[in-house]
Scaffold this active site. Structure first.
Site, short mmCIF file in Angstrom:
data_model
loop_
_atom_site.label_atom_id
_atom_site.label_comp_id
_atom_site.label_asym_id
_atom_site.label_seq_id
_atom_site.Cartn_x
_atom_site.Cartn_y
_atom_site.Cartn_z
N LYS A 92 0.82 -1.22 0.00
CA LYS A 92 0.00 0.00 0.00
C LYS A 92 0.86 1.27 0.00
CE LYS A 92 -3.86 -2.35 2.22
NZ LYS A 92 -3.19 -3.66 2.46
N ARG A 93 1.83 1.30 -0.91
CA ARG A 93 2.71 2.45 -1.02
C ARG A 93 2.05 3.56 -1.84
NH1 ARG A 93 5.01 -0.38 2.57
NH2 ARG A 93 7.27 -0.66 2.61
#
Length: 272
Positions: A96-97
């Site tokens: 979830k960058r």
């Protein structure tokens, strides 16, 4: 891995199951704690028991980062094991960058080049210049958070902004980004009623669907509204499979749970 290769694997295994490798040392069989690397020992056992039943594995990086360097090393050993022993399996870094462009470029290099994952989950909040660095990698996939399975998704994602819900604007805008053909999307199984509208916007894209099992999502509903001509779904189950037992029979228990899901998937595919 190309999308065509993933589709081929789905047809071959009659499965579109993704298994989440979210390792909590408080939940694994306690005898494994005597191993030099209990996280990798657990993952290897799960992979060995279930690789023929699934088409993807998804380690959530938080469960490795929480253990510091030893956790990151276990993640590295896990992805190396998968790429070496089962290169046909699609790998997802659930990280979830999402940050400004030059930072996103470094995140992309970390997961695509150093760790050699096939895909990574990315948050779209900062817009295209935070996502396009991931999309630049050939035969790698960026899985954009679209409509998530948690209750807090209603705080922002389903709010109407202008003339449509925010998640729909994210979907439509993302289609205009450079190399958008490398996009996949996260849509929670607990939001199955939204899938029909989502497929109107992105009919051909793959959807990563968490929330089946422990979070209460319904597989049949997800397939009814979300499946496309190429299946187009990766259904993730984590806790329901890997923690089916915390005793010495955990390997068999995990395989049985994965098999139960695969049998249902095979039935769905054969009825199409």
């Amino acid at each position: 891995m190309t999308t065509a290769q993933l589709i081929s694997e789905i047809k071959k295994k009659q499965s579109f199951l993704c298994i989440g490798l979210d390792v909590d040392l408080n939940k694994i069989p306690q005898y494994l704690l005597q191993e030099e690397d209990p996280i990798f020992a657990f993952n290897k056992a799960i992979i060995d028991a279930t690789h023929h039943l699934c088409v993807a594995y998804k380690p959530n990086t938080a469960f490795y980062e929480a253990y510091g360097l030893k956790g990151w090393k276990a993640l590295e050993k896990t992805i190396n094991y998968l790429n070496d022993k089962h290169p046909e399996i699609f790998t997802i870094a659930d990280a979830k960058r999402g940050d400004i462009g030059n930072t996103s470029s470094m995140y992309a290099k970390a997961f695509f080049e150093d760790l050699a994952f096939d895909s990574v989950t990315v948050a779209p909040y900062m817009g295209k210049d935070s996502v396009e660095p991931f999309l630049a990698f050939k035969d790698k996939h960026t899985i954009l958070l679209a409509l998530t399975s948690n209750q807090g998704a209603f705080d922002f994602q389903t709010k109407t902004v202008g003339d449509k819900e925010l998640y729909k604007q994210v979907l439509e805008t993302s289609k205009t980004w450079h190399n958008a053909e490398n996009l996949m999307y996260v849509v929670g199984a607990t939001k199955a009623e939204f899938l029909e509208d989502i497929r109107q916007i992105i009919p051909n894209s793959f959807l990563l669907v968490p929330g089946v099992g422990a979070q209460g999502g319904n597989l049949q509903d997800v397939c009814k509204y979300g499946m496309n001509a190429n299946v187009g779904l990766l259904i993730n189950s984590s806790r329901g499979i890997i923690y089916a037992s915390n005793k010495e029979d955990f390997v068999n228990a995990a395989a049985e749970k994965a098999k139960d899901i695969q049998i249902v998937m095979q039935s769905i595919l054969s009825s199409r």
